[in-house]
Design a protein around this motif. Structure first.
Motif, PDB file in Angstrom:
ATOM      1  N   GLU A  76     -10.171   4.777   3.869  1.00 14.26           N
ATOM      2  CA  GLU A  76      -9.794   6.153   4.208  1.00 14.26           C
ATOM      3  C   GLU A  76     -10.423   7.194   3.287  1.00 14.26           C
ATOM      4  OE1 GLU A  76      -6.452   4.566   1.550  1.00 14.26           O
ATOM      5  OE2 GLU A  76      -7.584   3.829   3.276  1.00 14.26           O
ATOM      6  N   ASP A  80      -9.368  -0.758   3.340  1.00 12.26           N
ATOM      7  CA  ASP A  80      -8.848   0.590   3.060  1.00 12.26           C
ATOM      8  C   ASP A  80      -9.970   1.586   2.791  1.00 12.26           C
ATOM      9  OD1 ASP A  80      -6.507  -0.769   3.321  1.00 12.26           O
ATOM     10  OD2 ASP A  80      -5.718  -0.301   1.342  1.00 12.26           O
ATOM     11  N   ASN A 117      -8.261  -3.123  -3.371  1.00 13.33           N
ATOM     12  CA  ASN A 117      -8.840  -2.975  -2.036  1.00 13.33           C
ATOM     13  C   ASN A 117      -9.823  -4.095  -1.704  1.00 13.33           C
ATOM     14  OD1 ASN A 117      -7.445  -0.694  -1.234  1.00 13.33           O
ATOM     15  ND2 ASN A 117      -8.925   0.714  -2.151  1.00 13.33           N
ATOM     16  N   SER A 157      -0.905   4.337   0.903  1.00 11.32           N
ATOM     17  CA  SER A 157      -1.671   5.306   1.683  1.00 11.32           C
ATOM     18  C   SER A 157      -1.499   5.135   3.179  1.00 11.32           C
ATOM     19  CB  SER A 157      -3.161   5.201   1.334  1.00 11.32           C
ATOM     20  OG  SER A 157      -3.664   3.923   1.671  1.00 11.32           O
ATOM     21  N   HIS A 202      -2.160   5.742   9.057  1.00  7.81           N
ATOM     22  CA  HIS A 202      -2.348   6.442   7.788  1.00  7.81           C
ATOM     23  C   HIS A 202      -1.127   7.273   7.412  1.00  7.81           C
ATOM     24  CE1 HIS A 202      -6.440   5.445   9.097  1.00  7.81           C
ATOM     25  NE2 HIS A 202      -6.692   5.347   7.808  1.00  7.81           N
ATOM     26  N   ARG A 252      -2.669  -0.383  11.586  1.00  6.38           N
ATOM     27  CA  ARG A 252      -2.736   0.480  10.401  1.00  6.38           C
ATOM     28  C   ARG A 252      -2.570   1.932  10.817  1.00  6.38           C
ATOM     29  NH1 ARG A 252      -4.689   1.097   5.155  1.00  6.38           N
ATOM     30  NH2 ARG A 252      -6.298   2.679   4.839  1.00  6.38           N
ATOM     31  N   GLY A 309       0.819  -1.199   0.000  1.00  6.88           N
ATOM     32  CA  GLY A 309       0.000   0.000   0.000  1.00  6.88           C
ATOM     33  C   GLY A 309       0.861   1.260   0.000  1.00  6.88           C
TER      34      GLY A 309
END
Length: 304
Positions: A212, A210, A197, A33, A56, A54, A31
């Motif tokens: 976000e 994911d 995703n 992000s 960000h 996780r 990933g």
């Protein structure tokens, strides 16, 4: 080295349960992000459990400093509604363990699949799960913490670009159509619904991850983004199959403005030229992107 890493992460799992013991930590690559780590935990009952941490990345965090809390809350809501998402376990905003907020969630035993053995079944499952997300009745839920898709779209219309994919033309065309008349009820949008995703196991879709970019808005926004992503990965026939399956599941939706949302999707994803892709892959994506935009413009000019 791993002992040092374990020592760093052990306070996290002990905040979930003081009797937990951390056995193993590994970084999950892929990933862009967020930073993601896997944890293997020995619980007080002797059972082993895997979890995900996780955190960000800069872009998402500076855009929304509450993004970890928002994603945690959304995962709680979606899990309660039966949507296939990782169960959220713990949210940390203290700044003690890490300087930036993070969340801990269920480890899903699955992986991305970009070469399915049965493309038609794969596409059908994608469409079905997107429809399931859009069926969540937000009138009964507090989703006020999620941004409105229209606000995100305005930011896109003012984004600077090199115009290599006719971004300026799309921006001007879309600006001329604002505001759109409201034809559909607002829904929860994933915001970045694409095969990267989605997690699969044994040919079955097991999780949508994911979140976000989640927002509240017209379901056609997600559909349009999914159409372009399926086109990129699997071609026109698969894109049309994805669309027709979704439409058969969601007949109550007015699809008149789908070409309009397709231009937004094309504008949003025009940044793929900055990803450092293999030249041949980028060439093919450029050709598909151009076709997608031209097709959307044609349908808009014809009024459907």
């Amino acid at each position: 080295m791993e002992k040092e890493v374990v020592k760093r992460f052990e306070p996290i799992i002990q905040r979930i349960n003081s009797g937990n013991k951390l056995l193993h930590v590994w970084e999950i690559k892929g990933g862009i992000s967020a930073q993601v780590w896997g944890l293997e935990v020995l619980q007080p009952n002797g059972q082993k459990q895997k979890m995900i941490v996780r955190q960000h990345g800069d872009n998402d965090y500076f855009r929304n400093p509450n993004i970890a809390a928002d994603e945690f809350r959304l995962l709680e809501l979606l899990d309660c509604e039966g949507i296939l998402v990782p169960k959220p376990f713990y949210l940390d905003q203290s700044g003690v363990i890490f300087t930036r907020p993070f969340l801990v969630m269920e480890f899903i035993d699955g992986k991305n699949d970009f070469n399915p053995t049965n493309v038609r079944d794969y596409i059908s499952q994608l469409a079905n799960h997107l429809a399931n997300i859009h069926r969540v009745d937000i009138s009964k839920l507090d989703v006020s913490f999620l941004p409105l898709q229209n606000e995100i779209c305005i930011e896109l219309l003012n984004r600077k670009s090199d115009n290599s994919l006719n971004e300026y033309l799309m921006q001007q065309y879309l600006k001329s159509g604002i505001p759109l008349s409201k034809k559909n009820q607002d829904v929860i949008l994933h915001g970045d619904f694409w095969p990267g995703n989605i997690l699969w196991k044994d040919g079955k879709l097991v999780a949508v991850i994911d979140w976000e970019d989640a927002a509240i808005g017209d379901p056609l926004s997600d559909l349009a983004n999914g159409r372009l992503e399926v086109l990129f990965k699997f071609g026109i026939e698969a894109m049309n199959e994805f669309t027709s399956t979704y439409q058969s599941l969601m007949p109550q939706i007015d699809y008149t403005d789908l070409p309009y949302w397709e231009l937004f999707a094309a504008l949003r994803l025009s940044v793929f030229t900055e990803w450092g892709l293999d030249k041949q892959i980028e060439k093919v994506m450029r050709e598909k992107h151009e076709w997608f935009v031209t097709h959307a413009f044609t349908r808009m000019n014809k009024g459907g």
